[in-house]
Write a protein that holds these residues in place. Structure first.
Motif, PDB file in Angstrom:
ATOM      1  N   PHE A  27       5.369   7.219 -14.290  1.00  0.00           N
ATOM      2  CA  PHE A  27       5.143   5.748 -13.610  1.00  0.00           C
ATOM      3  C   PHE A  27       4.932   5.194 -13.896  1.00  0.00           C
ATOM      4  N   GLY A  28       3.540   5.492 -13.667  1.00  0.00           N
ATOM      5  CA  GLY A  28       2.700   3.856 -13.478  1.00  0.00           C
ATOM      6  C   GLY A  28       2.271   3.692 -14.949  1.00  0.00           C
ATOM      7  N   ALA A 119      -4.303   2.853   4.382  1.00  0.00           N
ATOM      8  CA  ALA A 119      -4.695   1.715   5.311  1.00  0.00           C
ATOM      9  C   ALA A 119      -5.529   1.128   4.710  1.00  0.00           C
ATOM     10  N   PRO A 120      -6.683   0.948   3.831  1.00  0.00           N
ATOM     11  CA  PRO A 120      -7.415   0.246   2.415  1.00  0.00           C
ATOM     12  C   PRO A 120      -6.035  -1.016   1.900  1.00  0.00           C
ATOM     13  N   PHE A 121      -5.122   0.518   1.243  1.00  0.00           N
ATOM     14  CA  PHE A 121      -3.707  -0.268   0.686  1.00  0.00           C
ATOM     15  C   PHE A 121      -3.267  -1.237   0.842  1.00  0.00           C
ATOM     16  N   LEU A 205       7.312  -6.512 -11.453  1.00  0.00           N
ATOM     17  CA  LEU A 205       6.440  -5.099 -12.270  1.00  0.00           C
ATOM     18  C   LEU A 205       5.529  -4.994 -11.758  1.00  0.00           C
ATOM     19  N   LEU A 206       4.999  -6.496 -10.356  1.00  0.00           N
ATOM     20  CA  LEU A 206       3.831  -6.426  -9.584  1.00  0.00           C
ATOM     21  C   LEU A 206       4.086  -5.326  -8.389  1.00  0.00           C
ATOM     22  N   ARG A 210       2.056  -1.146  -7.837  1.00  0.00           N
ATOM     23  CA  ARG A 210       1.882  -0.627  -6.568  1.00  0.00           C
ATOM     24  C   ARG A 210       2.552   0.250  -5.819  1.00  0.00           C
ATOM     25  N   VAL A 211       3.284   0.367  -6.551  1.00  0.00           N
ATOM     26  CA  VAL A 211       4.657   1.146  -5.673  1.00  0.00           C
ATOM     27  C   VAL A 211       3.943   3.229  -6.269  1.00  0.00           C
TER      28      VAL A 211
END
Length: 245
Positions: A27-28, A119-121, A205-206, A210-211
């Motif tokens: 997926f990535g 939290a950081p994401f 795409l971005l 990220r997902v």
């Protein structure tokens, strides 16, 4: 007992790392390939700069090697996280959270995901290749580490608040969640925003990258929490049977 927990954490962390690596591979990596293609297309249309005297070309690692190394990276990540998690779990066992081993493992894994990943994401989400200024990578990394530390500190505060509340369980949950959110939200507001997405970069795409990035972490922590909890419950049942025999 601690040695057994650490060995269990290392082995199951490695296994969960491979599971997360499989998710990231399917997926990535396609999104990474698309981002690299955009970066190469942009570089091909730009005017080439003359190389200074004595300049040597950097050796680039091919994409097939990078994809194979993905599983090595997620496996090592799982080993490191599994060992640390086991030590923290040993300290929490019987003191904080659910009394049964499996429930505690799931609660601890879920809390770790929220504190050091989610939290950081939400403040500094992951970016694919071709996004981000190479000259600001140190400052961006520093800000991300600060958010991780804030998440850990907020978790410690939430646990301390929950232990001080002697009312019902739902009051403890409300107090713990509020104690966690206050410093995290304050950090979201006070820390500088980083937005280095180049103009014209495909928003779809971005978003998909990220997902996939967050999904890889979710898969890891879910798999690890379930496996570690199952192994701890199984060991506890076996110990109970041996003690009753």
């Amino acid at each position: 007992m601690i040695k057994t927990l650490v060995v269990r954490g290392l082995l199951l962390g490695l296994l969960a790392g491979f599971v997360a690596g499989g998710f990231a591979f399917f997926f990535g990596e396609p999104r990474v390939d698309s981002a690299i293609a955009l970066e190469e297309a942009a570089a091909a249309t730009a005017a080439p700069e003359p190389e200074p005297a004595g300049h040597s070309h950097e050796v680039e690692i091919s994409r097939p090697v990078q994809k194979a190394g993905l599983f090595l990276a997620t496996g090592l990540y799982g080993l490191a996280v599994g060992g640390v998690f086991a030590l923290v779990y040993a300290g929490l066992r019987g003191r904080v959270g659910p009394r049964n081993d499996g429930g505690l493992a799931l609660a601890a894994a879920g809390t770790a995901f929220v504190a050091i990943i989610l939290a950081p994401f939400l403040k500094y989400p992951a970016n694919p290749p071709a996004v981000g200024d190479p000259e600001t990578i140190n400052s961006r990394t520093g800000l991300y580490v600060v958010m991780v530390l804030v998440g850990l500190a907020a978790t410690a505060i939430a646990v301390a608040v929950a232990r001080r509340i002697t009312a019902g369980s739902w009051q403890r949950w409300i107090g713990a969640v509020a104690a966690f959110l206050v410093p995290v939200i304050a950090a979201w507001v006070l820390l500088p925003t980083v937005n280095e997405v180049p103009r014209g970069f495909p928003a779809s795409l971005l978003w998909e990258f990220r997902v996939a990035s967050l999904g890889t972490q979710l898969v890891f922590w879910t798999a690890f929490g379930v496996l570690f909890g199952w192994a701890c419950d199984r060991a506890a049942r076996r110990a109970h049977i041996l003690a009753a025999a």
